[in-house]
Design an enzyme around this catalytic site. Sequence first.
Site, PDB file in Angstrom:
ATOM      1  N   HIS A 163     -39.525 -52.483  -5.843  1.00 32.33           N
ATOM      2  CA  HIS A 163     -39.178 -51.969  -4.515  1.00 32.33           C
ATOM      3  C   HIS A 163     -37.787 -52.442  -4.102  1.00 32.33           C
ATOM      4  O   HIS A 163     -36.986 -51.674  -3.568  1.00 32.33           O
ATOM      5  CB  HIS A 163     -40.210 -52.438  -3.479  1.00 32.33           C
ATOM      6  CG  HIS A 163     -41.528 -51.751  -3.579  1.00 32.33           C
ATOM      7  ND1 HIS A 163     -42.054 -50.976  -2.564  1.00 32.33           N
ATOM      8  CD2 HIS A 163     -42.447 -51.716  -4.575  1.00 32.33           C
ATOM      9  CE1 HIS A 163     -43.233 -50.498  -2.936  1.00 32.33           C
ATOM     10  NE2 HIS A 163     -43.490 -50.934  -4.151  1.00 32.33           N
ATOM     11  N   ASP A 207     -39.327 -49.493   3.938  1.00 33.03           N
ATOM     12  CA  ASP A 207     -40.379 -49.364   2.939  1.00 33.03           C
ATOM     13  C   ASP A 207     -41.656 -48.918   3.648  1.00 33.03           C
ATOM     14  O   ASP A 207     -41.917 -49.309   4.791  1.00 33.03           O
ATOM     15  CB  ASP A 207     -40.602 -50.727   2.263  1.00 33.03           C
ATOM     16  CG  ASP A 207     -41.413 -50.622   0.984  1.00 33.03           C
ATOM     17  OD1 ASP A 207     -42.603 -50.239   1.068  1.00 33.03           O
ATOM     18  OD2 ASP A 207     -40.876 -50.931  -0.094  1.00 33.03           O
TER      19      ASP A 207
END
Length: 492
Positions: free
Chosen positions: A27, A131
């Site tokens: 990520h 995110d």
Amino acid sequence: MGSNTEATEIPKMPLKIVFLTLPIAGHMLHIVDTASTFAIHGVECTIITTPANVPFIEKSISATNTTIRQFLSIRLVDFPHEAVGLPPGVENFSAVTCPDMRPKISKGLSIIQKPTEDLIKEISPDCIVSDMFYPWTSDFALEIGVPRVVFRGCGMFPMCCWHSIKSHLPHEKVDRDDEMIVLPTLPDHIEMRKSTLPDWVRKPTGYSYLMKMIDAAELKSYGVIVNSFSDLERDYEEYFKNVTGLKVWTVGPISLHVGRNEELEGSDEWVKWLDGKKLDSVIYVSFGGVAKFPPHQLREIAAGLESSGHDFVWVVRASDENGDQAEADEWSLQKFKEKMKKTNHGLVIESWVPQLMFLEHKAIGGMLTHVGWGTMLEGITAGLPLVTWPLYAEQFYNERLVVDVLKIGVGVGVKEFCGLDDIGKKETIGRENIEASVRLVMGDGEEAAAMRLRVKELSEASMKAVREGGSSKANIHDFLNELSTLRSLRQA
């Protein structure tokens, strides 16, 4: 005349975007690359993180275009180690050494929500790129009057699969986990074994509740940024827009925008080994930066690779478990590593590696992967057919895209979804399956040739997408122009 006009123009204030990333290697890397991509376009980008994650982010930034640094900064929020019962420095899911650390990291991230909000207010951005695992940013963005855009680490196809499942509940129409289900309304006929759906889909858990929060927050967001490109998933991009009503910007492959120049001490030896191999003769094997297989599964992987007859690079994270002592006495990863070194048949690496450096080497001709989205996309960009071994997250959806829709790979035969703590415990993939899959993808048969042709075409399309006039490049310009318009409206 034109140059004189340009010289006298009053420069516009640059846009400011704040980025929030889940602290896990995959990520973080994709958020850094996305921020770097916008920084190339003169956007002031700020990544908010905790102190222990700075070295990884700094290293990722330094591997990109050097001009990026003047527009990209890192701001810190302290992580509450003592409050959650974690040792100093453990602030990243990739640093977890035992299962009970994960919920403690999650708790720490929830504790720092307020100081993160205060820092964002201080920065006063024009947009928050978050995110998906920070659903609170949706209401917060509305509160401070700026757009919140979700960053999705996966592609359009898995997002569409999840929308189909939660909307139509096809898994509830069959009784047994080994039965096949059809995902309704998708552009292609997609079948999956019920047991490959995430456990939190089949049976409600705390994670099921989190996903409901994530989905609700997404629908309140201004839009979604996706690391993909139109020629890869055009039908699914349109499907997602139609069923959700959300704006979507496919801006990938992100790694191609920033021109990552990955180097690592000791990598010269690996490159030298690859330089001695024939064109497209080596398969690259990696299951990401988190997955750890137990000894018995490592042994099957080793045996399958060795008996395939193809040279390989295997990047491996060994489990902390010792396994059966008799088995350990007979076989160990270290013994196998030494054997491969002597035979020159394989390269076994037990550390982080600059993956793109390997995938782009002319000797690499295929990839055995967990089908994490970022890794899968890097493989496609490099023009490599794939052997798929999904484990968790959205990886079983990704496998269906690779095998059934794009037809650029084959599966090893995984039949059950597993959590991070259950890898290799629910199901063992035998050496025969591994050998057969590697032989098929790396062989010279018609099926392999067709896969290679298709993935080469996708590779060319991915590179075209990020060039001036390409779909992803155009989407970046559209996104930034839209943010500029929104800022003007707020300031009016």
